[in-house]
Design a protein around this motif. Structure first.
Motif, PDB file in Angstrom:
ATOM      1  N   GLY A  66     -34.639  13.576 -42.821  1.00  0.00           N
ATOM      2  CA  GLY A  66     -35.758  14.501 -42.836  1.00  0.00           C
ATOM      3  C   GLY A  66     -35.348  15.881 -43.320  1.00  0.00           C
ATOM      4  N   LYS A 199     -39.441  19.720 -55.900  1.00  0.00           N
ATOM      5  CA  LYS A 199     -40.055  18.660 -55.096  1.00  0.00           C
ATOM      6  C   LYS A 199     -38.973  17.738 -54.545  1.00  0.00           C
ATOM      7  N   ARG A 200     -39.172  17.304 -53.326  1.00  0.00           N
ATOM      8  CA  ARG A 200     -38.215  16.354 -52.739  1.00  0.00           C
ATOM      9  C   ARG A 200     -38.273  15.028 -53.476  1.00  0.00           C
ATOM     10  N   THR A 203     -40.162  12.152 -51.368  1.00  0.00           N
ATOM     11  CA  THR A 203     -41.550  12.261 -50.924  1.00  0.00           C
ATOM     12  C   THR A 203     -42.450  11.109 -51.393  1.00  0.00           C
ATOM     13  N   LYS A 206     -41.880   7.998 -49.362  1.00  0.00           N
ATOM     14  CA  LYS A 206     -42.248   8.212 -47.962  1.00  0.00           C
ATOM     15  C   LYS A 206     -43.762   8.353 -47.789  1.00  0.00           C
ATOM     16  N   MET A 208     -45.913   6.513 -49.490  1.00  0.00           N
ATOM     17  CA  MET A 208     -46.547   5.241 -49.874  1.00  0.00           C
ATOM     18  C   MET A 208     -46.056   4.089 -49.015  1.00  0.00           C
ATOM     19  N   PHE A 213     -36.442   2.043 -43.890  1.00  0.00           N
ATOM     20  CA  PHE A 213     -35.683   2.481 -42.717  1.00  0.00           C
ATOM     21  C   PHE A 213     -34.925   1.268 -42.173  1.00  0.00           C
TER      22      PHE A 213
ATOM     23  N   GLU B  78     -51.893   4.323 -55.241  1.00  0.00           N
ATOM     24  CA  GLU B  78     -50.931   5.423 -55.399  1.00  0.00           C
ATOM     25  C   GLU B  78     -51.565   6.703 -55.916  1.00  0.00           C
ATOM     26  N   ILE B  83     -52.574  10.643 -51.001  1.00  0.00           N
ATOM     27  CA  ILE B  83     -51.167  10.471 -51.396  1.00  0.00           C
ATOM     28  C   ILE B  83     -50.776  11.545 -52.405  1.00  0.00           C
ATOM     29  N   TRP B  86     -50.314  14.719 -50.562  1.00  0.00           N
ATOM     30  CA  TRP B  86     -49.092  14.609 -49.737  1.00  0.00           C
ATOM     31  C   TRP B  86     -47.861  14.945 -50.575  1.00  0.00           C
ATOM     32  N   ILE B  87     -47.881  14.486 -51.830  1.00  0.00           N
ATOM     33  CA  ILE B  87     -46.733  14.727 -52.708  1.00  0.00           C
ATOM     34  C   ILE B  87     -46.688  16.202 -53.123  1.00  0.00           C
ATOM     35  N   VAL B  88     -47.861  16.750 -53.422  1.00  0.00           N
ATOM     36  CA  VAL B  88     -47.891  18.178 -53.801  1.00  0.00           C
ATOM     37  C   VAL B  88     -47.336  19.034 -52.666  1.00  0.00           C
ATOM     38  N   ASP B  89     -47.712  18.713 -51.444  1.00  0.00           N
ATOM     39  CA  ASP B  89     -47.296  19.542 -50.311  1.00  0.00           C
ATOM     40  C   ASP B  89     -45.943  19.133 -49.727  1.00  0.00           C
ATOM     41  N   ASP B  90     -45.311  18.106 -50.281  1.00  0.00           N
ATOM     42  CA  ASP B  90     -44.048  17.622 -49.709  1.00  0.00           C
ATOM     43  C   ASP B  90     -44.170  17.510 -48.185  1.00  0.00           C
ATOM     44  N   VAL B  91     -45.170  16.783 -47.747  1.00  0.00           N
ATOM     45  CA  VAL B  91     -45.433  16.720 -46.304  1.00  0.00           C
ATOM     46  C   VAL B  91     -44.303  16.072 -45.498  1.00  0.00           C
ATOM     47  N   PRO B  92     -43.779  14.906 -45.926  1.00  0.00           N
ATOM     48  CA  PRO B  92     -42.855  14.193 -45.026  1.00  0.00           C
ATOM     49  C   PRO B  92     -41.515  14.891 -44.827  1.00  0.00           C
ATOM     50  N   GLN B  93     -40.962  14.702 -43.639  1.00  0.00           N
ATOM     51  CA  GLN B  93     -39.552  15.031 -43.442  1.00  0.00           C
ATOM     52  C   GLN B  93     -38.820  13.696 -43.355  1.00  0.00           C
ATOM     53  N   GLY B  95     -40.108  11.037 -42.578  1.00  0.00           N
ATOM     54  CA  GLY B  95     -41.068  10.137 -43.217  1.00  0.00           C
ATOM     55  C   GLY B  95     -41.575   9.009 -42.348  1.00  0.00           C
ATOM     56  N   ILE B 102     -51.078   9.131 -42.833  1.00  0.00           N
ATOM     57  CA  ILE B 102     -51.918   8.977 -44.024  1.00  0.00           C
ATOM     58  C   ILE B 102     -53.089   8.028 -43.744  1.00  0.00           C
TER      59      ILE B 102
END
Ligand code: FES
Ligand code: FES
Lengths: 600, 154
Positions: A66, A199-200, A203, A206, A208, A213, B78, B83, B86-93, B95, B102
């Motif tokens: 994370g 951008k990560r 992401t 994660k 989709m 894991f 997709e 989704i 979510w990608i624009v904001d880089d939401v997950p850590q 994950g 979502i």
């Protein structure tokens, strides 16, 4: 927490050679073997593989839980490599000395907020060396002076001409170039990726449901197991009756292992129902009947006696006795489970000649070695495949390799690939908690409200005692992680004592996100507020007045208070607070405003 | 045999009718995007849609889902605005909670295309995130809602 472990001279020489000397910048045929890449791929060192298709694979030796290492580590490599960011991919590193932590000694691991600063030079050099070899390869292809060539965005270009070759086209030749010894690095003003928002890389997967894991791993013929463990720490199995459990559809076998009874089944639900049907008699051991109230009373009375001294300047007792005003407080925080969102699990595929383990771990080497020991294999015969971690917070860096070695025991008994899963209840009951802490504080003030004495007595179990890190981190009965954030407060107090009691309890404890600071930040900053209040001073001014010996923290505090409009009028029903804490090589200043809605 | 319709595909699975849908989806169908977090409807990691409504699959016996339309994270296109945002904001850590987040968000926006912060907090309070991505979750819900209003596919 900064962890430095004692390493033998031989190991040190190995590690030292790696860090200082050459980063092991050799070609690693092992990778081509392991990953079946085309022979033409360019593998300049342990961290980079460039394919003929221009794809740059960065082999990441840190676990992604994370914090973003699957992006930050490739960024550092790509920066010096001059890679095309859109062509960068990552691959988790296998266990190999090349991937050892550069500060902790001969283990591969992720934790303690160390991933970036401890790999920074290593990765930049790895990227730069690869770039130099690519430039050299292009120059030789064109028979021109390499000084007229440069790398940019995945290509080598001859300046002022139209000569241009992509990295992929240069792989074969680059692999024949000498590894440079003298590796100049970029200056910060030349950075294109580092320091820029990016951008990560993880992401999309994660977002989709595609990120894999440990719990998602499936192997051919794999069985699933859950383990019944003694409900009291330190207890053991007396006897069990598995007749009913064996009758549950899907249950394959029930085996006794050192931590309890494992129910192995076709799938999780059958294993769980099987476990529910077990009839077990436990010998609850010395902690039977243990109760928190008694433990708290013991901690409270210990806190009134002198402990091992972590810091002493002046005479705190005398200052407190002679103070115009004296305040005191006790703080208690409970045991805390890490409660990673993904419950613990490990998949172990054990064969006579080797073993593969898939798990989200922060401690690859320790897990590999523990599994090898359980399985009677050589360490090199055990391969760890690091998956994404559904949260780590330190729990997946278990110094005793609890969840991986337990899974190895199950695999050894069933001789089939097996996934050992923990339920949420198993996780919360399973131990390795942040310790329960009892902090007793006292402060003395003179007639002008100046802080003249400070006494902080800490009571709690040592998380380091009994681990491989003990020699390095426990000195003269002081576990430095127990007192971090308390013995090194930034405030200048003329008379100060910080002492520590580390009672031994058989409740398993472990590092937990922010480690000692998770209690010391809270108690020190709350008590400083109490002191400011007792002194009749503004909590910001009071802190500021105590920071004369720490100009950096003082300047930061001033900046935050300015930005926050400290002192400006507040609407009715709202409050404002400020706190300062130093941990993990950083200063933290937090300012918060809240009203009743936060507490509704 | 229980007949399931998951993401528009028909499956016949040989499981006991009381097994939670979560485990059937994950282990029998091999769709591992839906996560196990608690097993007692307290964390939201296992959220799927049953006939368009967000449901905790860990507490749904598979027999209750038989014959209904089940959608998992794998069934969300997709290019779905959620989704994309979510990608624009880089939401997950880490994950792990995100598929569940979502799935809840997609259901929320169907019911309420322009939710307020309070609507979001109310609807999403059952989706825990141990990494603490709540602020970005909220921001990204607003972004997705805007994208959908501006004609992004839903
Ligand atoms: S796993 Fe279903 S709500 Fe937690
Ligand atoms: S992103 Fe880690 S639990 Fe939510």
């Amino acid at each position: 927490m900064s962890v430095i472990i004692n390493i033998s001279r031989r190991d040190f020489l190995k590690t030292g050679a790696m860090i200082g000397g050459g980063l092991m910048l050799g070609v690693f045929p092992r990778f081509e073997e392991a990953y079946g890449e085309s022979a033409a791929a360019f593998v300049p060192n342990a961290f980079i593989r460039i394919g003929t298709d221009d794809i740059v694979t960065v082999i990441v030796n840190k676990s992604e839980m994370g914090q973003g290492v699957y992006t930050s580590i490739p960024m550092v490599v790509a920066e010096e490599l001059e890679a095309d960011w859109s062509k960068v991919r990552i691959e988790p590193a296998p266990v190999d000395p090349a991937y050892n932590h550069t500060v902790w000694g001969p283990i591969q691991g992720t934790g303690g907020s160390t991933s970036t600063w401890t790999t920074w030079d290593q990765l930049r050099k790895a990227g730069a060396a690869a770039r130099m070899m690519l430039v050299q390869a292009a120059a030789e292809t064109w028979s021109v002076d390499p000084l007229t060539c440069r790398a940019e965005n995945g290509f080598v270009i001859q300046t002022g001409t139209d000569k241009k070759l992509s990295f992929g086209k240069l792989t074969e030749k680059a692999a024949q170039m000498n590894v440079p010894q003298d590796i100049p690095l970029k200056k910060p003003e030349e950075y294109k990726l580092i320091g820029k928002p990016i951008k990560r890389l993880d992401t999309p997967d994660k977002s989709m449901g595609k990120a894999v894991f440990g719990i998602d791993v499936k192997r051919p013929d794999m069985l699933t197991a859950v383990v019944a463990r003694c409900p009291v720490f330190g207890g053991k199995l007396k006897s069990f009756d598995d007749k009913k459990a064996q009758a549950v559809k899907g249950v394959k076998s029930i085996v006794q292992i050192p931590t309890g009874v494992a129910v192995v089944a076709d799938n999780f639900w059958a294993a769980k129902l099987g476990r529910d049907a077990l009839e077990i008699v436990w010998d609850e051991g010395p902690l039977s009947g243990f109760d928190t109230k008694k433990q708290r009373e013991e901690y409270a009375s210990l806190s009134k006696t002198p402990g091992a001294v972590a810091r002493k300047e002046g005479d705190a007792e005398a200052a407190l006795a002679g103070a115009k005003k004296r305040i005191s407080a006790e703080y208690e925080v409970p045991y805390l489970a890490h409660a990673t969102m993904e419950p613990l699990n490990a998949v172990v595929d054990f064969r006579k000649d080797g073993c593969d383990i898939w798990t989200g771990t922060q401690f690859q080497t320790i897990d590999r070695n523990s599994a090898a020991e359980v399985l009677g294999l050589k360490q090199e015969q055990v391969k760890i495949h690091t998956t994404y971690l559904g949260g780590g917070f330190g729990r997946r860096a278990n110094p005793h390799s609890d969840f991986v070695s337990e899974a190895a025991h199950v695999a050894k008994a069933v001789k089939k690939p097996v996934k050992v899963m923990w339920t949420r209840e198993d996780d919360i009951k399973g131990g390795y908690y942040r310790p329960m802490w009892y902090d007793r504080m006292a402060a003395g003030l003179d007639e002008s409200g100046n802080l003249t004495g400070w006494k902080h007595t800490i009571v709690g179990q040592s998380i380091i005692a009994g681990t491989a890190f003990e020699n390095a981190l426990v000195k003269e009965s002081i576990d430095e992680t127990s007192v971090e954030g308390a013995q090194d407060i930034p405030y200048d107090v003329p008379n100060i004592i910080v002492d520590l009691h580390s009672p031994k309890y058989p409740i398993p404890v472990q590092w937990w996100r922010s480690v000692g600071h998770s209690h010391t930040a809270f108690v020190v900053e709350t008590f400083i507020d109490e002191a400011a209040y007792a002194a009749g001073k503004d909590p910001y001014e009071f802190r500021r007045g105590l920071l004369s010996k720490d100009p950096r923290t003082k300047a930061l505090l001033e900046l935050v208070s300015q930005k926050a409009g400290w002192g400006s009028p507040l609407p009715k029903g709202r409050g404002r607070g400020i706190a300062v804490h130093k941990s993990f090589r950083r200063d933290y200043i937090q300012r918060r405003e809240s009203g009743p809605e936060q507490f509704s | 045999m229980i007949s399931l319709d998951v993401n528009g595909k028909k499956y016949d699975v040989d499981v006991s009718p009381d097994v939670p849908l979560l485990w059937v989806i994950r282990e029998h169908l091999g769709l591992t995007g839906t996560k196990f977090g608690c097993g007692i409807a307290q964390c939201g990691a296992c959220t799927v849609h049953i006939n368009g409504k967000a449901k905790r699959s860990c507490r749904t016996p598979v027999k209750d889902a038989a014959g209904k339309k089940i959608t998992t994270i794998e069934g969300i296109p997709e290019d779905h605005p959620v989704i994309k945002s979510w990608i624009v904001d880089d939401v997950p850590q880490c994950g792990y909670c995100q598929p569940g987040q979502i799935m809840s968000v997609v259901a929320l926006l169907k019911e309420n295309p322009a939710p307020t912060d309070k609507d979001i907090d109310d609807f999403m309070s059952g989706n825990l995130c141990r990494c603490g991505t709540y602020q970005r979750v909220r921001r990204s819900i607003h972004r997705a809602s805007k994208m959908m209003a501006e004609g992004g596919k839903s």
